[in-house]
Design an enzyme around this catalytic site. Structure first.
Site, PDB file in Angstrom:
ATOM      1  N   SER A  65       0.835  -1.210   0.000  1.00 55.27           N
ATOM      2  CA  SER A  65       0.000   0.000   0.000  1.00 55.27           C
ATOM      3  C   SER A  65       0.869   1.259   0.000  1.00 55.27           C
ATOM      4  O   SER A  65       2.011   1.242   0.457  1.00 55.27           O
ATOM      5  CB  SER A  65      -0.885   0.017   1.249  1.00 55.27           C
ATOM      6  OG  SER A  65      -1.699  -1.128   1.292  1.00 55.27           O
TER       7      SER A  65
HETATM    8  N1  SAH Z   1      -0.643  -4.212   3.960  1.00 60.49           N
HETATM    9  C1  SAH Z   1      -0.134  -4.984   2.863  1.00 60.49           C
HETATM   10  C2  SAH Z   1      -1.102  -4.877   1.710  1.00 60.49           C
HETATM   11  C3  SAH Z   1      -0.936  -5.979   0.748  1.00 60.49           C
HETATM   12  S1  SAH Z   1      -2.159  -5.981  -0.509  1.00 60.49           S
HETATM   13  C4  SAH Z   1       1.222  -4.453   2.474  1.00 60.49           C
HETATM   14  O1  SAH Z   1       1.517  -3.290   2.798  1.00 60.49           O
HETATM   15  O2  SAH Z   1       2.005  -5.181   1.860  1.00 60.49           O
HETATM   16  C5  SAH Z   1      -3.455  -6.914   0.247  1.00 60.49           C
HETATM   17  C6  SAH Z   1      -3.158  -8.332   0.577  1.00 60.49           C
HETATM   18  O3  SAH Z   1      -4.388  -8.977   0.929  1.00 60.49           O
HETATM   19  C7  SAH Z   1      -2.558  -9.173  -0.552  1.00 60.49           C
HETATM   20  O4  SAH Z   1      -1.345  -9.689  -0.125  1.00 60.49           O
HETATM   21  C8  SAH Z   1      -3.591 -10.281  -0.785  1.00 60.49           C
HETATM   22  O5  SAH Z   1      -3.022 -11.526  -1.123  1.00 60.49           O
HETATM   23  C9  SAH Z   1      -4.290 -10.326   0.567  1.00 60.49           C
HETATM   24  N2  SAH Z   1      -5.613 -10.942   0.563  1.00 60.49           N
HETATM   25  C10 SAH Z   1      -6.605 -10.860  -0.369  1.00 60.49           C
HETATM   26  N3  SAH Z   1      -7.674 -11.590   0.001  1.00 60.49           N
HETATM   27  C11 SAH Z   1      -7.372 -12.159   1.202  1.00 60.49           C
HETATM   28  C12 SAH Z   1      -8.052 -13.033   2.088  1.00 60.49           C
HETATM   29  N4  SAH Z   1      -9.282 -13.505   1.843  1.00 60.49           N
HETATM   30  N5  SAH Z   1      -7.414 -13.414   3.227  1.00 60.49           N
HETATM   31  C13 SAH Z   1      -6.164 -12.977   3.513  1.00 60.49           C
HETATM   32  N6  SAH Z   1      -5.463 -12.146   2.710  1.00 60.49           N
HETATM   33  C14 SAH Z   1      -6.056 -11.740   1.567  1.00 60.49           C
END
Ligand code: SAH
Length: 216
Positions: A65
């Site tokens: 993000s």
């Molecule tokens: N805060 C993280 C954001 C990553 S993007 C960072 O700064 O890196 C959001 C993440 O949510 C992705 O890695 C994706 O794989 C995950 N995601 C999507 N659906 C999900 C679910 N049902 N359960 C757990 N994680 C999920």
């Protein structure tokens, strides 16, 4: 890669930007983001841009993000020391690290095995310890550890995942993007009672989709 004076200097400038241009006032958020080396969570080719307000690709076609998003979500959570926080979407682990640095007890779930492995290794290297890190489906939350003081969701669901609301304690806060891709809105929900939620619409946002089941 190390955390050099150049990185620290760039980080300070980012913190001043978050404070002065984006109106982030929670000193605990700003302090934590000043400590956590964001450049260590992304690929080295992006290192020079790590302290600009930009998102970057991480493993499994996901994105880290924007710093402004991490700051905003963290501030909206009103974190106090010892808060038990459920995080859905560990990703590369940067937001997790910020919450841990803020003094929260973080329980984090990721559905992509590559990212779960990456974040586990990275957080261990930085000696940043969430209470519990799991490879699983965030739609299910973590009933064994519920209730949580706060829930943060870093991927966009079309509708509110009911399990997560159930696992939020009365008086607890959830920060979550909701809606169809391209029409997502960031919300802060406060659980007033088992039947009543206070809803604050924060504004339009853009997160990767929240997907069902795990992907190994
Ligand atoms: N805060 C993280 C954001 C990553 S993007 C960072 O700064 O890196 C959001 C993440 O949510 C992705 O890695 C994706 O794989 C995950 N995601 C999507 N659906 C999900 C679910 N049902 N359960 C757990 N994680 C999920």
């Amino acid at each position: 890669m190390q955390d050099s004076f150049v990185h620290k200097g760039k980080r300070k400038i980012l913190i001043e930007y978050l404070r002065n241009n984006l109106g982030i006032v929670d000193e605990n958020v700003l302090q934590a983001m000043n400590v956590i080396p964001r450049h260590l969570f992304i690929e080295s080719i992006f290192e020079d841009y790590a302290y600009e307000d930009r998102a970057f690709p991480i493993l499994a076609q996901q994105t880290i993000s924007h710093p402004s998003t991490v700051a905003e979500q963290s501030e909206l959570l009103q974190v106090t020391t010892g808060d038990k926080i459920l995080e859905i979407g560990t990703g590369c682990g940067y937001q997790t690290a910020v919450l841990v640095e803020m003094g929260a007890h973080v329980y984090t779930i990721e559905r992509q095995k590559d990212l779960y492995d990456f974040a586990s290794k990275k957080l261990r290297e930085l000696n940043c310890r969430p209470k519990f890190q799991i490879f699983g489906d965030g739609f299910e939350g973590l009933p064994t550890f519920a209730p949580f003081d706060k829930v943060i969701v870093t991927c966009g669901a079309e509708t509110l995942p009911v399990e997560l609301l159930k696992q939020l304690k009365i008086g607890g806060i959830m920060v979550i993007p909701l809606g169809k891709t391209d029409e997502q809105i960031l919300y802060r929900l406060t659980k007033i009672s088992e039947r009543e939620i206070e809803t604050e619409e924060i504004g339009p946002c853009k997160f990767v989709p929240m997907l069902n089941k795990t992907n190994s």
